[in-house]
Scaffold this motif. Structure first.
Motif, PDB file in Angstrom:
ATOM      1  N   PRO A   1       0.808  -1.235   0.000  1.00 41.90           N
ATOM      2  CA  PRO A   1       0.000   0.000   0.000  1.00 41.90           C
ATOM      3  C   PRO A   1       0.835   1.275   0.000  1.00 41.90           C
ATOM      4  O   PRO A   1       0.346   2.333  -0.438  1.00 41.90           O
ATOM      5  CB  PRO A   1      -0.831  -0.126   1.286  1.00 41.90           C
ATOM      6  CG  PRO A   1      -0.113  -1.110   2.131  1.00 41.90           C
ATOM      7  CD  PRO A   1       0.545  -2.057   1.185  1.00 41.90           C
ATOM      8  N   GLU A   2       2.079   1.226   0.473  1.00 41.00           N
ATOM      9  CA  GLU A   2       2.930   2.416   0.524  1.00 41.00           C
ATOM     10  C   GLU A   2       4.081   2.360  -0.470  1.00 41.00           C
ATOM     11  O   GLU A   2       4.458   3.383  -1.073  1.00 41.00           O
ATOM     12  CB  GLU A   2       3.483   2.612   1.942  1.00 41.00           C
ATOM     13  CG  GLU A   2       2.407   2.820   2.995  1.00 41.00           C
ATOM     14  CD  GLU A   2       2.984   2.820   4.395  1.00 41.00           C
ATOM     15  OE1 GLU A   2       4.220   2.715   4.532  1.00 41.00           O
ATOM     16  OE2 GLU A   2       2.194   2.922   5.356  1.00 41.00           O
ATOM     17  N   LEU A   3       4.653   1.170  -0.669  1.00 38.22           N
ATOM     18  CA  LEU A   3       5.838   1.032  -1.507  1.00 38.22           C
ATOM     19  C   LEU A   3       5.509   0.700  -2.959  1.00 38.22           C
ATOM     20  O   LEU A   3       6.404   0.698  -3.809  1.00 38.22           O
ATOM     21  CB  LEU A   3       6.762  -0.055  -0.938  1.00 38.22           C
ATOM     22  CG  LEU A   3       7.229   0.157   0.504  1.00 38.22           C
ATOM     23  CD1 LEU A   3       8.052  -1.040   0.974  1.00 38.22           C
ATOM     24  CD2 LEU A   3       8.044   1.443   0.628  1.00 38.22           C
ATOM     25  N   GLY A   4       4.257   0.403  -3.244  1.00 38.88           N
ATOM     26  CA  GLY A   4       3.889  -0.007  -4.599  1.00 38.88           C
ATOM     27  C   GLY A   4       4.260  -1.459  -4.842  1.00 38.88           C
ATOM     28  O   GLY A   4       4.273  -2.275  -3.908  1.00 38.88           O
ATOM     29  N   LEU A   5       4.576  -1.811  -6.090  1.00 39.63           N
ATOM     30  CA  LEU A   5       4.935  -3.186  -6.423  1.00 39.63           C
ATOM     31  C   LEU A   5       6.341  -3.495  -5.917  1.00 39.63           C
ATOM     32  O   LEU A   5       7.310  -2.878  -6.354  1.00 39.63           O
ATOM     33  CB  LEU A   5       4.858  -3.422  -7.922  1.00 39.63           C
ATOM     34  CG  LEU A   5       3.456  -3.517  -8.524  1.00 39.63           C
ATOM     35  CD1 LEU A   5       3.548  -3.725 -10.029  1.00 39.63           C
ATOM     36  CD2 LEU A   5       2.662  -4.645  -7.890  1.00 39.63           C
ATOM     37  N   VAL A   6       6.442  -4.450  -4.997  1.00 38.76           N
ATOM     38  CA  VAL A   6       7.721  -4.831  -4.407  1.00 38.76           C
ATOM     39  C   VAL A   6       8.267  -6.044  -5.154  1.00 38.76           C
ATOM     40  O   VAL A   6       7.560  -7.026  -5.372  1.00 38.76           O
ATOM     41  CB  VAL A   6       7.568  -5.171  -2.907  1.00 38.76           C
ATOM     42  CG1 VAL A   6       8.916  -5.538  -2.292  1.00 38.76           C
ATOM     43  CG2 VAL A   6       6.954  -3.992  -2.168  1.00 38.76           C
ATOM     44  N   SER A   7       9.533  -5.979  -5.547  1.00 38.47           N
ATOM     45  CA  SER A   7      10.167  -7.068  -6.288  1.00 38.47           C
ATOM     46  C   SER A   7      10.269  -8.324  -5.427  1.00 38.47           C
ATOM     47  O   SER A   7      10.572  -8.241  -4.231  1.00 38.47           O
ATOM     48  CB  SER A   7      11.560  -6.642  -6.740  1.00 38.47           C
ATOM     49  OG  SER A   7      12.309  -7.753  -7.185  1.00 38.47           O
ATOM     50  N   PRO A   8      10.051  -9.501  -6.034  1.00 39.75           N
ATOM     51  CA  PRO A   8      10.234 -10.756  -5.291  1.00 39.75           C
ATOM     52  C   PRO A   8      11.641 -10.908  -4.730  1.00 39.75           C
ATOM     53  O   PRO A   8      11.846 -11.577  -3.721  1.00 39.75           O
ATOM     54  CB  PRO A   8       9.935 -11.834  -6.346  1.00 39.75           C
ATOM     55  CG  PRO A   8       9.115 -11.155  -7.366  1.00 39.75           C
ATOM     56  CD  PRO A   8       9.575  -9.735  -7.405  1.00 39.75           C
ATOM     57  N   ALA A   9      12.625 -10.293  -5.378  1.00 36.48           N
ATOM     58  CA  ALA A   9      14.006 -10.386  -4.900  1.00 36.48           C
ATOM     59  C   ALA A   9      14.148  -9.823  -3.494  1.00 36.48           C
ATOM     60  O   ALA A   9      15.053 -10.207  -2.750  1.00 36.48           O
ATOM     61  CB  ALA A   9      14.939  -9.644  -5.857  1.00 36.48           C
ATOM     62  N   LYS A  10      13.234  -8.936  -3.106  1.00 41.13           N
ATOM     63  CA  LYS A  10      13.299  -8.328  -1.768  1.00 41.13           C
ATOM     64  C   LYS A  10      12.543  -9.140  -0.726  1.00 41.13           C
ATOM     65  O   LYS A  10      12.992  -9.264   0.407  1.00 41.13           O
ATOM     66  CB  LYS A  10      12.747  -6.903  -1.818  1.00 41.13           C
ATOM     67  CG  LYS A  10      13.639  -5.909  -2.537  1.00 41.13           C
ATOM     68  CD  LYS A  10      13.120  -4.492  -2.367  1.00 41.13           C
ATOM     69  CE  LYS A  10      14.084  -3.484  -2.983  1.00 41.13           C
ATOM     70  NZ  LYS A  10      13.612  -2.085  -2.794  1.00 41.13           N
ATOM     71  N   PHE A  11      11.375  -9.677  -1.095  1.00 44.02           N
ATOM     72  CA  PHE A  11      10.562 -10.306  -0.053  1.00 44.02           C
ATOM     73  C   PHE A  11      10.595 -11.832  -0.040  1.00 44.02           C
ATOM     74  O   PHE A  11      10.320 -12.442   0.990  1.00 44.02           O
ATOM     75  CB  PHE A  11       9.107  -9.805  -0.103  1.00 44.02           C
ATOM     76  CG  PHE A  11       8.304 -10.259  -1.287  1.00 44.02           C
ATOM     77  CD1 PHE A  11       7.670 -11.495  -1.288  1.00 44.02           C
ATOM     78  CD2 PHE A  11       8.142  -9.433  -2.386  1.00 44.02           C
ATOM     79  CE1 PHE A  11       6.913 -11.908  -2.363  1.00 44.02           C
ATOM     80  CE2 PHE A  11       7.375  -9.833  -3.474  1.00 44.02           C
ATOM     81  CZ  PHE A  11       6.767 -11.071  -3.462  1.00 44.02           C
ATOM     82  N   ILE A  12      10.947 -12.466  -1.167  1.00 44.94           N
ATOM     83  CA  ILE A  12      10.971 -13.923  -1.190  1.00 44.94           C
ATOM     84  C   ILE A  12      12.014 -14.496  -0.212  1.00 44.94           C
ATOM     85  O   ILE A  12      11.724 -15.466   0.512  1.00 44.94           O
ATOM     86  CB  ILE A  12      11.211 -14.464  -2.614  1.00 44.94           C
ATOM     87  CG1 ILE A  12       9.978 -14.201  -3.487  1.00 44.94           C
ATOM     88  CG2 ILE A  12      11.519 -15.961  -2.594  1.00 44.94           C
ATOM     89  CD1 ILE A  12       8.715 -14.921  -3.026  1.00 44.94           C
ATOM     90  N   PRO A  13      13.252 -13.946  -0.142  1.00 41.37           N
ATOM     91  CA  PRO A  13      14.217 -14.477   0.839  1.00 41.37           C
ATOM     92  C   PRO A  13      13.702 -14.407   2.272  1.00 41.37           C
ATOM     93  O   PRO A  13      13.926 -15.332   3.062  1.00 41.37           O
ATOM     94  CB  PRO A  13      15.448 -13.580   0.645  1.00 41.37           C
ATOM     95  CG  PRO A  13      15.354 -13.114  -0.767  1.00 41.37           C
ATOM     96  CD  PRO A  13      13.888 -12.917  -1.011  1.00 41.37           C
ATOM     97  N   VAL A  14      13.003 -13.319   2.622  1.00 42.39           N
ATOM     98  CA  VAL A  14      12.438 -13.192   3.968  1.00 42.39           C
ATOM     99  C   VAL A  14      11.325 -14.217   4.161  1.00 42.39           C
ATOM    100  O   VAL A  14      11.220 -14.860   5.214  1.00 42.39           O
ATOM    101  CB  VAL A  14      11.897 -11.766   4.205  1.00 42.39           C
ATOM    102  CG1 VAL A  14      11.235 -11.664   5.584  1.00 42.39           C
ATOM    103  CG2 VAL A  14      13.023 -10.744   4.085  1.00 42.39           C
ATOM    104  N   ALA A  15      10.495 -14.398   3.138  1.00 45.84           N
ATOM    105  CA  ALA A  15       9.409 -15.371   3.216  1.00 45.84           C
ATOM    106  C   ALA A  15       9.952 -16.786   3.378  1.00 45.84           C
ATOM    107  O   ALA A  15       9.390 -17.600   4.130  1.00 45.84           O
ATOM    108  CB  ALA A  15       8.536 -15.276   1.964  1.00 45.84           C
ATOM    109  N   GLU A  16      11.064 -17.093   2.704  1.00 47.20           N
ATOM    110  CA  GLU A  16      11.661 -18.425   2.823  1.00 47.20           C
ATOM    111  C   GLU A  16      12.252 -18.636   4.209  1.00 47.20           C
ATOM    112  O   GLU A  16      12.093 -19.706   4.803  1.00 47.20           O
ATOM    113  CB  GLU A  16      12.735 -18.606   1.746  1.00 47.20           C
ATOM    114  CG  GLU A  16      12.164 -18.761   0.348  1.00 47.20           C
ATOM    115  CD  GLU A  16      13.231 -19.034  -0.698  1.00 47.20           C
ATOM    116  OE1 GLU A  16      12.962 -19.801  -1.639  1.00 47.20           O
ATOM    117  OE2 GLU A  16      14.347 -18.482  -0.572  1.00 47.20           O
ATOM    118  N   GLU A  17      12.938 -17.631   4.719  1.00 52.61           N
ATOM    119  CA  GLU A  17      13.596 -17.770   6.018  1.00 52.61           C
ATOM    120  C   GLU A  17      12.589 -17.929   7.154  1.00 52.61           C
ATOM    121  O   GLU A  17      12.833 -18.653   8.119  1.00 52.61           O
ATOM    122  CB  GLU A  17      14.481 -16.549   6.267  1.00 52.61           C
ATOM    123  CG  GLU A  17      15.403 -16.694   7.467  1.00 52.61           C
ATOM    124  CD  GLU A  17      16.376 -15.534   7.576  1.00 52.61           C
ATOM    125  OE1 GLU A  17      16.601 -15.083   8.707  1.00 52.61           O
ATOM    126  OE2 GLU A  17      16.895 -15.079   6.551  1.00 52.61           O
TER     127      GLU A  17
END
Length: 244
Positions: free
Chosen positions: A108-124
């Protein structure tokens, strides 16, 4: 990296070490452990199996990661994820014959976030299990809509994280999704990376054999970036190898 053989399966383990120094990084045990923990997560983010000394810059990075983790936990229930489809075109006919499902986080604030940023956190954090199931379900529903509309789509491919395979009974999850969506299994293609096969060979082969029996297509992505055994690749019931 150390290899163990347990019940005939290859298990690999490695160490990620975070280091803090008294009194620069803290004057009590709790502060030093917190600083070392932040440094350890930095090692994991950079590929694991190494060490890192704590610095003030890492503390800022850790806070950003903590905020992202908390927001990720809410993103699914708040319907902030979207699936984009990258078309795959036949060079012979010019027709679109397939598509690859790619997740995007519409923050809602950052717009479209690249998977490169959030996928590693989601995996961990393990959140990738729920997120991955959601993507697979959306791709299955979309594939059936395209077929119902008369499009000659031969497959829709979905990337699968190693965490999804290792932390859940993945074959059962896929079977349940097929029943729920009434999707033709032959139109779904699951992709894993070469590194997934390298580090969890026996388990992945067993899981993929189960999935293949359900009728899905299977592919390896990023082939050529690692050093996987060609013998092990021959044991996998693959339909496609995507060369990096």
């Amino acid at each position: 990296q150390i290899e163990f053989i347990i019940d005939g399966k290859e298990i690999f383990t490695s160490a990620s070490v975070g280091i803090s120094i008294f009194p620069k990084d803290g004057e009590d045990v709790d502060s030093l452990i917190k600083a070392a923990d932040i440094a350890m997560y930095q090692v994991k983010n950079k590929g694991k199996n190494s060490h890192c000394f704590y610095s003030d810059d890492l503390s800022k990075s850790a806070l950003e990661r903590f905020n992202m983790e908390n927001q990720l936990r809410r993103a699914l229930e708040r319907n902030q994820f979207e699936v984009y489809y990258q078309p795959q075109v036949s060079l012979i006919t010019g027709d679109i014959i397939g598509a690859e499902a790619l997740i995007r986080w519409n923050h809602p604030e950052l717009g479209l976030v690249s998977p490169a940023k959030f996928i590693p956190v989601a995996e961990e954090t393990g959140l990738i299990v729920q997120i991955g199931e959601w993507v697979l379900r959306q791709a299955a529903l979309q594939a059936m809509r395209w077929i119902a509309d008369g499009y000659a789509i031969q497959w829709v491919s979905v990337n699968v994280s190693v965490v999804q395979i290792m932390r859940s009974n993945f074959a059962d999850t896929v079977y349940g999704m097929l029943i729920e969506t009434d999707c033709d299994p032959s139109i779904l293609e699951l992709e894993i990376t070469e590194s997934t096969v390298m580090h969890n060979t026996e388990y992945v082969i067993d899981t993929f054999n189960q999935i293949k029996q359900l009728g899905l297509r299977l592919a390896i992505d990023d082939f050529g970036t690692g050093y996987s055994s060609l013998l092990n690749l021959k044991r996998l019931p693959l339909d496609k190898i995507k060369i990096d």
